[in-house]
Each structure stands twice: as C-alpha cells, then as structure tokens.
Design an enzyme around this catalytic site. Structure first.
Site, mmCIF file in Angstrom:
data_model
loop_
_atom_site.group_PDB
_atom_site.id
_atom_site.type_symbol
_atom_site.label_atom_id
_atom_site.label_comp_id
_atom_site.label_asym_id
_atom_site.label_seq_id
_atom_site.Cartn_x
_atom_site.Cartn_y
_atom_site.Cartn_z
ATOM 1 N N ASN A 9 0.865 -1.189 0.000
ATOM 2 C CA ASN A 9 0.000 0.000 0.000
ATOM 3 C C ASN A 9 0.899 1.236 0.000
ATOM 4 O O ASN A 9 1.514 1.557 1.013
ATOM 5 C CB ASN A 9 -0.885 -0.040 1.258
ATOM 6 C CG ASN A 9 -1.631 1.267 1.494
ATOM 7 O OD1 ASN A 9 -1.776 2.090 0.596
ATOM 8 N ND2 ASN A 9 -2.112 1.456 2.728
ATOM 9 N N LYS A 11 0.080 4.260 -0.143
ATOM 10 C CA LYS A 11 -0.549 5.457 0.453
ATOM 11 C C LYS A 11 -0.354 6.641 -0.510
ATOM 12 O O LYS A 11 -0.318 6.427 -1.721
ATOM 13 C CB LYS A 11 0.012 5.735 1.842
ATOM 14 C CG LYS A 11 0.018 4.475 2.697
ATOM 15 C CD LYS A 11 0.261 4.735 4.137
ATOM 16 C CE LYS A 11 0.254 3.392 4.864
ATOM 17 N NZ LYS A 11 0.261 3.518 6.307
ATOM 18 N N HIS A 95 -9.262 1.306 5.472
ATOM 19 C CA HIS A 95 -7.937 1.468 6.094
ATOM 20 C C HIS A 95 -8.078 2.431 7.276
ATOM 21 O O HIS A 95 -8.881 3.366 7.225
ATOM 22 C CB HIS A 95 -6.945 2.013 5.055
ATOM 23 C CG HIS A 95 -5.538 2.000 5.559
ATOM 24 N ND1 HIS A 95 -5.053 2.978 6.397
ATOM 25 C CD2 HIS A 95 -4.516 1.120 5.368
ATOM 26 C CE1 HIS A 95 -3.793 2.689 6.698
ATOM 27 N NE2 HIS A 95 -3.440 1.571 6.082
ATOM 28 N N GLU A 97 -6.424 4.851 8.192
ATOM 29 C CA GLU A 97 -6.271 6.277 7.841
ATOM 30 C C GLU A 97 -7.566 6.820 7.248
ATOM 31 O O GLU A 97 -7.913 7.985 7.462
ATOM 32 C CB GLU A 97 -5.078 6.442 6.879
ATOM 33 C CG GLU A 97 -3.757 6.269 7.622
ATOM 34 C CD GLU A 97 -2.615 5.698 6.791
ATOM 35 O OE1 GLU A 97 -2.687 5.736 5.544
ATOM 36 O OE2 GLU A 97 -1.654 5.190 7.408
ATOM 37 N N GLU A 167 -4.759 -4.801 11.072
ATOM 38 C CA GLU A 167 -3.696 -3.804 11.215
ATOM 39 C C GLU A 167 -3.911 -3.023 12.507
ATOM 40 O O GLU A 167 -4.701 -2.069 12.531
ATOM 41 C CB GLU A 167 -3.730 -2.821 10.047
ATOM 42 C CG GLU A 167 -3.511 -3.451 8.695
ATOM 43 C CD GLU A 167 -3.027 -2.415 7.682
ATOM 44 O OE1 GLU A 167 -1.936 -2.595 7.158
ATOM 45 O OE2 GLU A 167 -3.747 -1.435 7.445
ATOM 46 N N GLY A 173 3.075 2.368 10.647
ATOM 47 C CA GLY A 173 4.049 3.444 10.422
ATOM 48 C C GLY A 173 4.831 3.830 11.661
ATOM 49 O O GLY A 173 5.515 4.850 11.679
ATOM 50 N N SER A 211 3.953 -2.039 10.240
ATOM 51 C CA SER A 211 5.409 -2.103 10.368
ATOM 52 C C SER A 211 6.006 -3.476 10.026
ATOM 53 O O SER A 211 6.952 -3.931 10.665
ATOM 54 C CB SER A 211 5.852 -1.657 11.767
ATOM 55 O OG SER A 211 5.504 -0.299 11.978
HETATM 56 P P1 PGA Z 1 3.267 0.350 7.539
HETATM 57 O O1 PGA Z 1 1.763 0.577 6.993
HETATM 58 O O2 PGA Z 1 3.767 -0.944 6.976
HETATM 59 O O3 PGA Z 1 4.042 1.542 7.061
HETATM 60 O O4 PGA Z 1 3.167 0.294 9.040
HETATM 61 C C1 PGA Z 1 0.869 -0.492 6.863
HETATM 62 C C2 PGA Z 1 -0.448 0.005 6.319
HETATM 63 O O5 PGA Z 1 -0.893 1.096 6.683
HETATM 64 O O6 PGA Z 1 -1.108 -0.680 5.504
#
Ligand code: PGA
Length: 252
Positions: A9, A11, A95, A97, A167, A173, A211
């Site tokens: 992803n 983003k 997601h 976010e 997640e 992140g 992560s």
């Molecule tokens: P990340 O993000 O691997 O940077 O923690 C995962 C995601 O938001 O799908």
C-alpha cells in the site's frame, strides 16, 4: 480460496518513476517466487495505469479507496466498476487512515465492501484496534465488531472476494509490530468471527499489517492463521518489499 498475498500500500507516495522502476523490478522477481505468494501493488489511483503497464499480469494491482456509488455526480470519486475497468483486482476498504482522517464509519465500510465484491473485485477490508483500546483490554471486541459490521452485507456467494487485513493502529508506520503470537491470536479470533457469521472462514485470506519489514515477516508468516501481509512503508523500497514476499517458505 485461501491464498498467500503480500500487498504493498503506497498510500499518498510514489511517482511515475517509482511506478516504472519499482514495479518493473518487482515483476521481474515475482515471476520466480516458488512460494505461491500473489504480489499486489496498491498505488495512488492516478498511477494505476503506469503500474499496470509494468505489472503485465505478473503482479496484481489494487486501489486504495473507492466511492460507495458506481457513477454519477460525485466529484473526485472513483467507483469499483471503474477500478475493475482499469484493470484492478483489489480494493482496500476501511484502512485506519480512511477511518481516522476521513471519518469513514463501519456503515460506510459495509456499503463499499458490498459494492466492491458485487463488482467482482476483491475487497481487502482493514480492521484494527487503537493503542488505548488494546491497553484497556478491548482489542478483540473492537476488531470483532469491525469484522461483523464491515462484512454485514457480503452476499452469500461472494466470500471468495473478501480478504481481511488486521492492522493494529498503533503498529502502522510506527516501527512497532504486534508479536507474531499476538497477531496469530487476533487472526484466529477473526477466523472465529467469520465462522460465526456463516462465512467459509478457512477459505478466507487474513493479512497482517503494521510495520512489517524484511526482518520480521518470516516470523509473522509462519503463523497458521496469517496468510500474508499488507505493507506500507517497506513496500516503497523494491528490494525490501521483495524480500518480504520471499519470507514465506516454498509452497508444499
Ligand atoms: P506500515 O503501513 O507498513 O508503514 O506500518 C501499513 C499500512 O498502513 O497498511
């Protein structure tokens, strides 16, 4: 069918150059994977065409979000039918976010999931608890609720178009990952909820995200209920992403 999936992803990151270089590299490596992993790239919608040009059917492509309608006067939105028409196979829905920054509710997630799967695309439905929820012992009930409500309108014959990504919000992140054991416990709980809903739980792929890196992927992917990963930051680095894809043992 339950399958191994590693999805990147991007983003709101990337460029035309990244679409060419990274996806070209991933395509050239993905063809020789011997572990049955389906590699998926989920770039910003504006680069879908560039990514598809490079993916050449070896790498699958998805969109990060869709609107809850198929067409009409909804400036700025992209529909599931359009994503399918463009050549996408996957759609991320809900997601964290989208939920936290754009106010997406469980109800909206459910509407989108139903439209996506009915369009013949695979919805990767994201669920996960916040740190506060985990620390107060509510992680499992929060996630169970998100699964039940987000998948409430999946038509009976469409479960093969559903993937769930667990997640934990506190792991996205941040460099903090759930331990493989904690992630496995939640995945097993999610499979239990799916079974309870009458879904073919053993057939549904469950991904872990938050992560995931080359150095923790193998431990996560060795757990029985973890069928792959949803990768953010590490999916923007071609070699790191491919080494995550290789972290599954060879297919038996
Ligand atoms: P990340 O993000 O691997 O940077 O923690 C995962 C995601 O938001 O799908």
């Amino acid at each position: 069918m339950r399958r191994r999936i590693v999805a990147g992803n991007w983003k709101m990151n990337g460029s035309r150059d990244l679409s060419e270089e990274l996806v070209g590299y991933v395509r050239s490596e993905a063809g020789s994977l011997d572990n049955g992993v389906e590699v998926v790239i989920i770039p910003p919608a504006i680069y879908i065409g560039n990514v598809l040009d490079q993916a050449q059917g070896v790498v699958s492509v998805g969109v990060q979000n869709v609107g809850q309608w198929q067409s009409g006067a909804y400036t700025g939105e992209v529909s599931p039918e359009m994503a399918k028409d463009a050549g996408c196979r996957y759609v991320l829905v809900g997601h964290s976010e989208r939920r936290q920054i754009f106010g997406e509710t469980d109800e909206l997630v459910a509407e989108k999931v139903s439209l996506v799967v009915s369009s013949g695309l695979v919805a990767i439905v994201c669920v996960g608890e916040t740190l506060e929820e985990r620390e107060s012992g509510q992680a499992e009930s929060v996630v169970a609720h998100q699964v039940r409500s987000g998948l409430a309108f999946v038509p009976k014959g469409q479960w093969h178009n559903v993937v769930v990504a667990y997640e934990p919000v506190w792991a996205i992140g941040t460099g903090k990952t759930a331990t493989a054991g904690d992630a496995q416990d939640m995945h097993s709980a999610i499979r239990g909820v799916l079974k309870d809903m009458g879904a073919p739980a053993e057939e549904i792929s469950l991904l872990y995200g938050g992560s995931v890196k080359a150095d923790n992927a193998a431990a996560l992917f060795s757990e029985p209920d973890i069928d792959g990963g949803l990768i953010g930051g590490a999916s923007l680095v071609a070699k790191e992403f491919m080494s995550i894809c290789r972290s599954f043992p060879a297919a038996t």
